[in-house]
Design a protein around this motif. Structure first.
Motif, PDB file in Angstrom:
ATOM      1  N   GLU A   1       0.861  -1.193   0.000  1.00 23.21           N
ATOM      2  CA  GLU A   1       0.000   0.000   0.000  1.00 23.21           C
ATOM      3  C   GLU A   1       0.896   1.241   0.000  1.00 23.21           C
ATOM      4  O   GLU A   1       1.500   1.583   1.011  1.00 23.21           O
ATOM      5  CB  GLU A   1      -0.907  -0.013   1.235  1.00 23.21           C
ATOM      6  N   TYR A   2       0.962   1.925  -1.134  1.00 22.14           N
ATOM      7  CA  TYR A   2       1.946   2.992  -1.342  1.00 22.14           C
ATOM      8  C   TYR A   2       1.274   4.248  -1.900  1.00 22.14           C
ATOM      9  O   TYR A   2       0.401   4.176  -2.763  1.00 22.14           O
ATOM     10  CB  TYR A   2       3.017   2.510  -2.327  1.00 22.14           C
ATOM     11  N   ILE A   3       1.724   5.403  -1.399  1.00 22.94           N
ATOM     12  CA  ILE A   3       1.357   6.710  -1.948  1.00 22.94           C
ATOM     13  C   ILE A   3       2.656   7.512  -2.119  1.00 22.94           C
ATOM     14  O   ILE A   3       3.530   7.475  -1.255  1.00 22.94           O
ATOM     15  CB  ILE A   3       0.407   7.483  -1.010  1.00 22.94           C
ATOM     16  N   GLY A   4       2.768   8.232  -3.220  1.00 21.61           N
ATOM     17  CA  GLY A   4       3.915   9.111  -3.436  1.00 21.61           C
ATOM     18  C   GLY A   4       3.492  10.567  -3.377  1.00 21.61           C
ATOM     19  O   GLY A   4       2.392  10.928  -3.836  1.00 21.61           O
ATOM     20  N   LEU A   5       4.336  11.413  -2.800  1.00 20.33           N
ATOM     21  CA  LEU A   5       4.080  12.852  -2.732  1.00 20.33           C
ATOM     22  C   LEU A   5       5.317  13.588  -3.230  1.00 20.33           C
ATOM     23  O   LEU A   5       6.434  13.280  -2.813  1.00 20.33           O
ATOM     24  CB  LEU A   5       3.734  13.272  -1.299  1.00 20.33           C
ATOM     25  N   ASP A   6       5.123  14.546  -4.133  1.00 24.10           N
ATOM     26  CA  ASP A   6       6.256  15.324  -4.635  1.00 24.10           C
ATOM     27  C   ASP A   6       5.820  16.761  -4.889  1.00 24.10           C
ATOM     28  O   ASP A   6       4.636  17.044  -5.116  1.00 24.10           O
ATOM     29  CB  ASP A   6       6.824  14.699  -5.918  1.00 24.10           C
ATOM     30  N   TYR A   7       6.812  17.654  -4.890  1.00 22.10           N
ATOM     31  CA  TYR A   7       6.567  19.094  -5.037  1.00 22.10           C
ATOM     32  C   TYR A   7       6.545  19.524  -6.501  1.00 22.10           C
ATOM     33  O   TYR A   7       6.090  20.606  -6.827  1.00 22.10           O
ATOM     34  CB  TYR A   7       7.656  19.850  -4.271  1.00 22.10           C
ATOM     35  N   SER A   8       7.078  18.678  -7.380  1.00 28.16           N
ATOM     36  CA  SER A   8       7.190  19.021  -8.795  1.00 28.16           C
ATOM     37  C   SER A   8       6.118  18.302  -9.615  1.00 28.16           C
ATOM     38  O   SER A   8       6.065  17.073  -9.662  1.00 28.16           O
ATOM     39  CB  SER A   8       8.577  18.641  -9.339  1.00 28.16           C
TER      40      SER A   8
END
Length: 252
Positions: A62-69
């Motif tokens: 169970e994975y979520i990614g968060l990025d500023y770009s």
């Protein structure tokens, strides 16, 4: 915080880091720490172009990614169509539900240049973790990094991807000894017929940390350190911190 790796720089970043980092080893490293602490859900802050996401997805985690770009996220979504990616700021974000473990990877902590940035980030992470949730992150060690940059005025990294040889010339300038701020100027180029072809230039203001600083920031934000790992990475020495959220009267 600097708007990192948008447009053309996103593709260059992606190409170079395919060689810089062994993502299979990187996944094994972080996944071991996740499993060691009995975590089943993961948020990766600074998820980049989705190289770790791919491996978590392949292992049905169970994975979520968060990025500023947004440009970086676009690449990650194209490669990992079944993964969830969020465009957001680590200093202020809110998930739909709390998560067991939060990773800050790729030394993204260097972009937290003020004490307010760091405290806001740890506060946001605290709010988005389950009870006894785990925070795992790396940071560049100021005690080793600053002397290294003073002795090496130009630092060259190279990477070969899709039969193209990329180079990056980095120049580091210390701008503040109070909180170990540095200006990073980078020139990206390829060699064609033995001639340098500049493909991009980049400038960022970054911060490096001492271990004592990080320990204090975590203490002030109600995290208990459970492991400190001295880890060498592709370019600079880092520490990896594993910390557990503490339930306090103030934040319960």
């Amino acid at each position: 915080m600097t708007n990192l790796y948008d447009g053309k720089m996103a593709a260059i970043f992606d190409a170079m880091y395919q060689t810089f980092i062994d993502y299979d080893e990187e996944y094994q490293f972080y996944n071991h720490l996740i499993k060691e602490n009995n975590c089943t859900s993961i948020l990766e802050v600074g998820s980049g172009t989705g190289n770790l996401a791919k491996r978590f997805q392949q292992n049905n985690q169970e994975y979520i990614g968060l990025d500023y770009s947004q440009s970086i996220i676009a690449i990650a979504k194209e490669r990992n169509k079944s993964c969830t990616f969020i465009h957001g700021d680590m200093r202020q974000f809110e998930l739909e539900k709390p998560i067991d473990s939060i990773l800050i990877t790729g030394r993204s902590t260097s972009y937290l240049t003020t004490n307010e940035d760091i405290n806001s980030t740890f506060e946001s992470i605290y709010k988005n973790l389950t009870e006894d949730g785990i925070l795992i992150f790396d940071f560049i060690d100021a005690n080793r990094f600053i002397p290294f940059t003073k002795e090496n005025q130009v630092i060259i990294h190279k990477a070969e991807y899709d039969e193209i040889l990329y180079y990056r010339n980095s120049n580091w300038k210390t701008t503040s000894s109070e909180n170990f701020m540095l200006e990073w100027t980078a020139q990206y180029y390829t060699l064609k017929n033995d001639e340098k072809e500049i493909i991009a230039e980049d400038f960022s203001t970054l911060r490096v940390f001492t271990l004592n600083e990080i320990q204090l920031f975590l203490y002030l934000n109600d995290f208990e350190i459970i492991k400190i790992i001295d880890r060498k990475t592709y370019a600079y020495d880092t520490y990896v911190i594993v910390a557990r959220k503490k339930i306090t009267q103030k934040k319960s």
